[in-house]
Structures are given as structure tokens and as C-alpha cells.
Write a protein that holds these residues in place. Sequence first.
Motif, PDB file in Angstrom:
ATOM      1  N   GLY A 118     -23.441 -17.741 -15.587  1.00 19.33           N
ATOM      2  CA  GLY A 118     -22.288 -18.342 -16.246  1.00 19.33           C
ATOM      3  C   GLY A 118     -22.541 -19.662 -16.965  1.00 19.33           C
ATOM      4  N   LEU A 167     -22.113 -17.938  -4.102  1.00 20.72           N
ATOM      5  CA  LEU A 167     -22.329 -19.263  -3.498  1.00 20.72           C
ATOM      6  C   LEU A 167     -22.941 -19.103  -2.109  1.00 20.72           C
ATOM      7  N   LEU A 182     -19.841 -21.934 -19.179  1.00 26.26           N
ATOM      8  CA  LEU A 182     -19.590 -23.359 -18.927  1.00 26.26           C
ATOM      9  C   LEU A 182     -19.678 -24.159 -20.231  1.00 26.26           C
ATOM     10  N   GLY A 188      -8.981 -17.837  -9.083  1.00 31.30           N
ATOM     11  CA  GLY A 188      -8.608 -18.635 -10.250  1.00 31.30           C
ATOM     12  C   GLY A 188      -9.423 -18.305 -11.487  1.00 31.30           C
ATOM     13  N   ALA A 189     -10.724 -18.145 -11.317  1.00 27.08           N
ATOM     14  CA  ALA A 189     -11.575 -17.881 -12.487  1.00 27.08           C
ATOM     15  C   ALA A 189     -11.246 -16.529 -13.093  1.00 27.08           C
ATOM     16  N   ALA A 222     -16.722 -12.414 -10.708  1.00 28.72           N
ATOM     17  CA  ALA A 222     -15.890 -13.624 -10.683  1.00 28.72           C
ATOM     18  C   ALA A 222     -15.531 -13.967  -9.249  1.00 28.72           C
ATOM     19  N   ARG A 243     -11.839  -8.229  -2.829  1.00 24.57           N
ATOM     20  CA  ARG A 243     -11.919  -8.044  -1.373  1.00 24.57           C
ATOM     21  C   ARG A 243     -10.516  -7.873  -0.801  1.00 24.57           C
TER      22      ARG A 243
END
Length: 277
Positions: free
Chosen positions: A237, A193, A241, A131-132, A188, A153
Motif C-alpha cells: 500500500g 500487522l 499512501l 475503516g480503510a 484491507a 471475519r
Amino acid sequence: MSDRYAVFGNPVAHSRSPAIHAAFARETGQDIDYGRVLAPLDGFAAAVDAFRRDGGRGANVTLPFKREAWQLATACSARAASAEAVNTLRFDADGGIFGDNTDGVGLVRDIEVNLGQPLAGARVLMLGAGGAAAGVVLPLVEAGVRLLHVANRTAARAEALAARHAGAPVSGGSLAAIDGEFDLVVNATSASLGAEAPSIGRARLVPGGLCYDMMYSAEPSAFLVEAARGGARIADGIGMLVEQAAESFFLWRGVRPGTASLLAGLAQPWRGSRLGR
Ligand code: NAP
């Protein structure tokens, strides 16, 4: 009574949007109240509807609802249509719901204005096709990049994203097949995470090039640590934001807040630098 706005997500407790919009409201003298709404995974539209009926004027939308927000909007900007995802909703007096996607313009402003890295003529490698990534392709093209290669990927997703921009200098492929020289590499993916660095294959960054991770964090991500080891300038980022929030605020209030002092307070000291150099 203050005009009400909120960020909708699941989870949403971590969101920094309320603090950012409160700072913008103070700076511009706008009377707004901005909260968080934890929408049930199967109840996003109902939660938005309840907020709107209760007098809400607009909303930000985060994971996992950006696509549903695009479907909910009765009209949307070209950049939201291109992304097929919406991160900003404005509830208009005639009952219409306008959807926008401010992620891309946030990234572009952060790179060009805050980090001083020109995009016109730049060769850009973007890792990830979720999505990003989808939200930033059109704004990067409009900023005049010479080429944008999207590597993912799942290669088919990157190829499909590139195909949606036929006629623009956008290509897609797998992470393993990356090759060539780039001025900017944008991570992106959500690999950061999990403290993983996605492969950049045989990509080479030009001297003075920038590696940008959309994720923001106190310490550089594994992707940024590796990039800095190779001599790159690095940024997370947090600026994207802040800039996407400023664009949302402008859409709702018609006033553009300044971002420099807020960002200076939120950014880590290593942001925009070459670690250890
Ligand atoms: P998403 O839609 O879930 O997409 C995730 C992407 O990451 C997919 O391309 C996925 O590849 C890839 N991926 C996941 N794990 C990977 C791994 N271990 N190695 C390589 N690729 C991997 O997520 P999103 O909404 O695009 O968000 C992506 C990142 O951007 C997140 O870190 C998010 O926090 C950040 N973000 C930041 C801002 C900001 O304002 N700074 C705004 C939006 C998003 P597959 O297609 O193969 O699954």
C-alpha cells in the motif's frame, strides 16, 4: 510564515506523511510546514481546535480518529460521507471545516496509473470491512468495477457495508464463504500487522491478476507471499499512501504534485512484480 498542516493520530510517530508532504512542497514550490500531532485518545477535537486557533490550515487524520474527524467536519465530500470517515480536514477562512476521504482515490490511482491494472469491468474481492475498506468502496464503484465482494471475519460488518451501497454491484459476506473468480484481491484487513494472511476461501485469481495489501512494508506480507506463490502479481500500500497524500495536498493547495519519482524512491523492488518469476 509557512502555512501549517499536521497529521493527527495516536500513535503518530511512525507516520510518513511529514516526509511525503515536505517532498510535495519542494517539488511544487509551496511554502508549507507539516508536522505530527499526537492527540490524546479522548481529546481529538480539542487538539484539532487548538491547532486551528494557532493558525493551522489543514490536517491529515489517521487511526483511530477518522470517524471522529468525519463528525467534526461542518461539510464533507460525497466520498467521505459514504465512508463515514475523514482522513483530510481543511480549515476554511469562514470558520468551516471541510472533510474529505482521499484513501479511495489514492488506491484507485495507484492500481490504475502506477500499477497499470484497469478497474473498469474488474471483479474485485476485498478482504476486511473496517475503516480503510469503507473508504474505498465508492471510489472503486465509480472506477467502474463489474463487481465488488467484501468479505470480513465478522460477516455482519461486510454485509452492512454492502447494504450502504444498495444499487451498486457490491455484496458482502464472511471470509469462509468466499468463492468465484477475481481480477483483483485487496487485503484491507489489519491481519498483516500480526503477520497473518486472511483466508481467501475458494477465490480464484485470473492469470495476470493483482493481489494488493493496503499495509506497506519492507518485505511482502504473509498475504502477498501466499499470493505470489499462486502466481499473482503483488503490490503493497505504499502507492496508496503517496497518492492519498497527493490528493490531500491538492485539496489544500490547489496544486497537484507529481508522485512518480517520490514513489520510485519509496517502493520496494518487488512491488508490482511476480516474486521469483
Ligand atoms: P480497522 O478499521 O481496525 O479494521 C480492521 C479490519 O481487519 C476489520 O475488517 C477486521 O475484521 C479485520 N481483521 C483484523 N484482524 C484480522 C485477522 N487476524 N484476520 C482477518 N481479519 C482481520 O483498520 P483499518 O483502518 O481499516 O486498516 C486496515 C489496514 O489498512 C491496516 O493494515 C492499515 O495499515 C491499512 N491502511 C493503509 C492505508 C494506506 O494508505 N496504504 C490507508 C489506510 C489503512 P473484524 O471486523 O472481524 O474485526
